[in-house]
Each structure stands twice: as structure tokens, then as C-alpha cells.
Design a protein around this motif. Structure first.
Motif, mmCIF file in Angstrom:
data_model
loop_
_atom_site.group_PDB
_atom_site.id
_atom_site.type_symbol
_atom_site.label_atom_id
_atom_site.label_comp_id
_atom_site.label_asym_id
_atom_site.label_seq_id
_atom_site.Cartn_x
_atom_site.Cartn_y
_atom_site.Cartn_z
ATOM 1 N N ARG A 13 -37.865 -7.370 42.011
ATOM 2 C CA ARG A 13 -39.195 -7.298 41.414
ATOM 3 C C ARG A 13 -39.472 -8.515 40.543
ATOM 4 N NH1 ARG A 13 -38.511 -2.746 39.458
ATOM 5 N NH2 ARG A 13 -37.956 -3.317 37.307
ATOM 6 N N ASP A 14 -38.460 -8.948 39.773
ATOM 7 C CA ASP A 14 -38.651 -10.134 38.937
ATOM 8 C C ASP A 14 -38.899 -11.374 39.793
ATOM 9 O OD1 ASP A 14 -38.299 -8.620 36.684
ATOM 10 O OD2 ASP A 14 -36.176 -9.129 36.427
ATOM 11 N N HIS A 62 -40.006 -11.428 43.021
ATOM 12 C CA HIS A 62 -41.213 -11.323 43.851
ATOM 13 C C HIS A 62 -42.482 -11.355 43.014
ATOM 14 C CE1 HIS A 62 -44.368 -9.214 46.153
ATOM 15 N NE2 HIS A 62 -43.810 -9.800 47.208
ATOM 16 N N ASP A 63 -42.519 -10.552 41.966
ATOM 17 C CA ASP A 63 -43.755 -10.461 41.179
ATOM 18 C C ASP A 63 -43.885 -11.578 40.159
ATOM 19 O OD1 ASP A 63 -44.184 -8.175 42.600
ATOM 20 O OD2 ASP A 63 -43.492 -6.823 41.011
ATOM 21 N N GLY A 64 -42.790 -12.218 39.812
ATOM 22 C CA GLY A 64 -42.847 -13.267 38.797
ATOM 23 C C GLY A 64 -42.701 -14.654 39.369
ATOM 24 N N GLN A 104 -41.852 -15.821 42.400
ATOM 25 C CA GLN A 104 -42.471 -16.136 43.682
ATOM 26 C C GLN A 104 -43.970 -16.383 43.536
ATOM 27 O OE1 GLN A 104 -41.398 -13.534 46.912
ATOM 28 N NE2 GLN A 104 -43.365 -13.843 47.952
ATOM 29 N N GLN A 105 -44.654 -15.568 42.763
ATOM 30 C CA GLN A 105 -46.090 -15.761 42.563
ATOM 31 C C GLN A 105 -46.391 -17.065 41.848
ATOM 32 O OE1 GLN A 105 -48.295 -13.764 43.963
ATOM 33 N NE2 GLN A 105 -46.615 -12.506 44.761
ATOM 34 N N ARG A 106 -45.546 -17.416 40.895
ATOM 35 C CA ARG A 106 -45.773 -18.675 40.168
ATOM 36 C C ARG A 106 -45.485 -19.877 41.057
ATOM 37 N NH1 ARG A 106 -44.237 -18.034 33.886
ATOM 38 N NH2 ARG A 106 -45.752 -19.746 33.869
#
Length: 402
Positions: free
Chosen positions: A222-223, A225-227, A229-231
């Protein structure tokens, strides 16, 4: 530490003799134990008379199915009183301490009283023989003083008396050891029960560790993918806009923004890596790794480290994560402004205490400390959390280093 902490107590270390679940022994003097042994002969006589009189009277009712339950209840009432008397004798004269809330089964109590009657009466016989031997020894000494014994008779009497004395002492020692053993079996969990409990605890601990590992993997995913990777996607878009831009000033601004974004991504990636496993534990040790926790926390953290000598690697890892999770929970959920951390080695137990000045009232169902509970339990440690409404919250972990 409301989100993930309080109200949780890891299971106690598995029961062993002298560790809460089983009998512990406080040393007593030899005269006191001798009096307890003599009283044991008297109580054994009472046990035998009880079985002889009450057991004979209730025998027909115990054989008849319609009255068996009532007769057994009457028999067990007296048996439990005699058992309580035996327990009191062991506690007063031998210093035994038994679990307060352990209740022996009816079968255990009856078996204990039966064996206790036999061993106690046999112990009385051995003591009687020992006393008789002392009287004969006194007569032998008087005969020597009067000169009525020849040397061959004296030598024969001394050899025979020495052998009998040895057998009496060994028999008395064996009977007292058996008395202690059957008392532990009746008044506390037996070795079989302790082994079964230990197997159950190990199975539970293993399942908890597997769940904790899966939870940690999901959090890492989650860290990332949601953090991160998005950045990284946003960074790629900034660089693409800068490459396609027609105005140099606009392209420079986008590049500066992309550069700042890359620095933030690197810091977040480093933070994720620290949460997975801090490399400072291997290279610098526990004290320096805890210093890194203090530096990255958004509130004041005071750390007191009182450890002389090296610690086992699993203990260091568990202590680090106890401090890290507790400090992060305090910063995120308890509205605390300061946290104090104390790590001290007392004998062979490492004590880790984390205390904050937050609101308290933490939720024991939080997921953060469930992993810590599994880590501590896997090392046969204890995790205690005290978090009353209004605070403060105190988390204490005791980790054996043996």
C-alpha cells in the motif's frame, strides 16, 4: 496512542515450575521441614481413616447409579478439605507457592489423597525405624562405655547400623521428594498439561506471526502503490511537460518542481525502507537505531538507554519495533507532545518502556500493536499496555535475552 495500542497484554511466558503457573519454592529451614514431614505422617493417617470410614460407608451408594452423583459429592467435600489441609502444610512448612486460581479435577484430588496416604504412612514407618535405630545406637554407646561389647560385636553392629541408617535416610529423601512431586501435580498444572499448553501457545504464536507478516506485506504494498508509485507517475508527467514545453522559463520551473518531487520521493522511499527494517540495527546497534526514531518523529522524544553488553539480534529487532510503533502511534493518534523511552537490561531481561503524555484511552483492536504482540510473544516475552482515559499511555515490553 489511541489508534493501535492499549489494553493489549501479550500472553505470559509458558508455565514452568516457579514462573507463575506452577509451584514455586521459598527456601525454609531444616527444622521447619522436619516438622512438616512429621505433620505429613499425621495428615496421611487422617486421609487413610477418611477413605476407610467414609469410603466404606458410601461404597454401596457409589456403586448404585441413582445415588452415585450425590455420594460422590459427599466424598469430594471431605476430600477437598483434606486436600486444602495438605496444601496449607506444604505452603507453611516447605515454602511451596501454588497457582491461586488453579482448580484440580476430582480424579486428581482422589488420586493425590490415595498416594499421599500411602507415602505418608510409609514415611511414618521409616521415621519409626530411624528412631528405633537411634535408640539402639544409644544402647551401643552405653555398652561401649561399660566395656560389655567385644570388638567383633562392635564392628558388626556399626556396619549393620550404618547400612540401615543409609537406607532410612535414602528412603526418607525419596518419600519427601515424591510428596513434593505429587503436590505439584495436584495443586498446579501437571507436566503434561504444561506441555499441552506450550504446544497450543506455539501454534497460536506461529499463526499470529504468519498473519503479522501478511499484514506487513500488505502495508508495504500500500505504501509503494498509493505513495511512491503515484508520486513517480506525477514526476514522469512533470518531466514530460518540461520536455514538450516551448517556453524556457516554464520548462525551468517544471524541472525545479520535478527535482523537488524526486527529493521527496527519495525521502519517502527511505522512510518505507526504515519501516521494513532499519539497517542501523546491523551496522550501528540498537541505541543508534532508536536515535533515528527520535530524529524522524514529529514530537519530542527523550530516550534513556541503559544496556551494558551485546544483545541477541532478535531481541534488538523486537525492541526497536516496539519503540518505533509506539512512538509513531503516539505522534499520530494520541495528540501527545512528548514521549519518553527507557531501555534497560536487568539481569537477562531487556525492559522497554514507552510513555507519552497524550489522551490515553487507546483501542486494543488496533492493527499496529498486533504485530508487536506477535513479535514479543515469539520470544516468550510479555507486552503490557496501560492507557486510561485522559492518559498517559505506557507500553512496557519485557524480552528475555537467555
Amino acid at each position: 496512542m489511541q489508534g493501535d495500542s492499549a489494553g493489549i497484554t501479550a500472553h505470559d511466558p509458558p508455565g514452568r515450575w516457579g514462573q507463575g503457573d506452577a509451584a514455586a519454592i521459598r527456601p525454609t529451614s531444616l527444622p521447619r521441614r522436619s516438622v512438616g514431614t512429621l505433620l505429613g505422617c499425621v495428615t496421611a493417617l487422617l486421609d487413610s481413616l477418611y477413605f476407610l470410614v467414609v469410603g466404606t460407608a458410601l461404597g454401596p451408594f457409589l456403586l448404585w447409579p441413582l445415588t452415585r452423583t450425590s455420594a460422590l459429592g459427599i466424598l469430594m467435600t471431605g476430600a477437598r478439605r483434606l486436600t486444602a489441609l495438605e496444601r496449607l502444610r506444604r505452603a507453611v512448612f516447605f515454602g511451596d507457592r501454588f497457582p491461586e486460581h488453579y482448580t484440580a479435577s476430582e480424579q486428581k484430588i482422589l488420586r493425590y489423597l490415595a498416594v499421599r496416604s500411602y507415602t505418608g504412612l510409609l514415611c511414618g514407618v521409616v521415621l519409626g525405624l530411624l528412631g528405633f535405630g537411634i535408640v539402639l545406637a544409644g544402647l551401643l554407646v552405653r555398652g561401649m562405655a561399660q566395656g560389655t561389647l567385644r570388638w567383633d560385636e562392635l564392628l558388626t553392629q556399626v556396619l549393620l547400623g550404618g547400612v540401615l541408617l543409609f537406607l532410612d535416610v535414602q528412603g526418607l529423601h525419596s518419600l519427601t521428594t515424591l510428596d513434593r512431586h505429587i503436590a505439584r501435580e495436584c495443586f498446579g498444572p501437571s507436566e503434561r498439561e504444561l506441555l499441552q499448553r506450550r504446544i497450543h501457545e506455539l501454534a497460536t504464536s506461529r499463526a499470529a506471526i504468519v498473519r503479522a507478516v501478511d499484514t506487513e506485506r500488505r502495508r508495504i504494498e500500500r505504501d509503494l502503490h498509493d505513495g511512491i508509485q503515484q508520486r513517480l507517475v506525477a514526476l514522469g508527467m512533470l518531466l514530460g511537460r518540461a520536455r514538450r514545453g516551448r517556453h524556457p522559463e516554464r520548462a525551468d520551473a517544471l524541472l525545479r518542481q520535478a527535482h523537488q518531487e524526486s527529493q521527496d520521493i527519495l525521502a519517502e522511499l527511505r522512510e518505507v525502507a526504515w519501516r521494513i527494517y532499519p539497517s542501523a540495527l546491523d551496522s550501528l546497534g540498537l541505541e543508534e537505531a532508536l536515535g533515528g526514531v527520535s530524529e524522524r518523529c514529529g514530537i519530542l522524544v527523550r530516550t534513556e538507554f541503559d544496556v551494558d553488553g551485546p544483545l541477541p539480534q532478535p531481541v534488538q529487532t523486537a525492541a526497536y519495533f516496539v519503540v518505533s510503533e509506539s512512538v509513531n502511534n503516539a505522534a499520530k493518534h494520541s495528540r501527545a507532545t512528548a514521549v519518553s523511552v527507557r531501555v534497560a537490561l536487568r539481569g537477562r531481561v531487556l525492559s522497554v518502556q514507552v510513555r507519552d503524555n497524550g489522551e490515553g484511552g487507546a483501542n486494543p483492536a488496533g492493527s499496529g500493536l498486533s504485530g508487536l504482540r506477535s513479535r514479543v510473544a515469539a520470544l516468550d516475552g510479555v507486552l503490557r499496555v496501560d492507557s486510561p482515559e485522559g492518559g498517559p499511555t505506557t507500553i512496557t515490553a519485557e524480552l528475555p535475552c537467555a
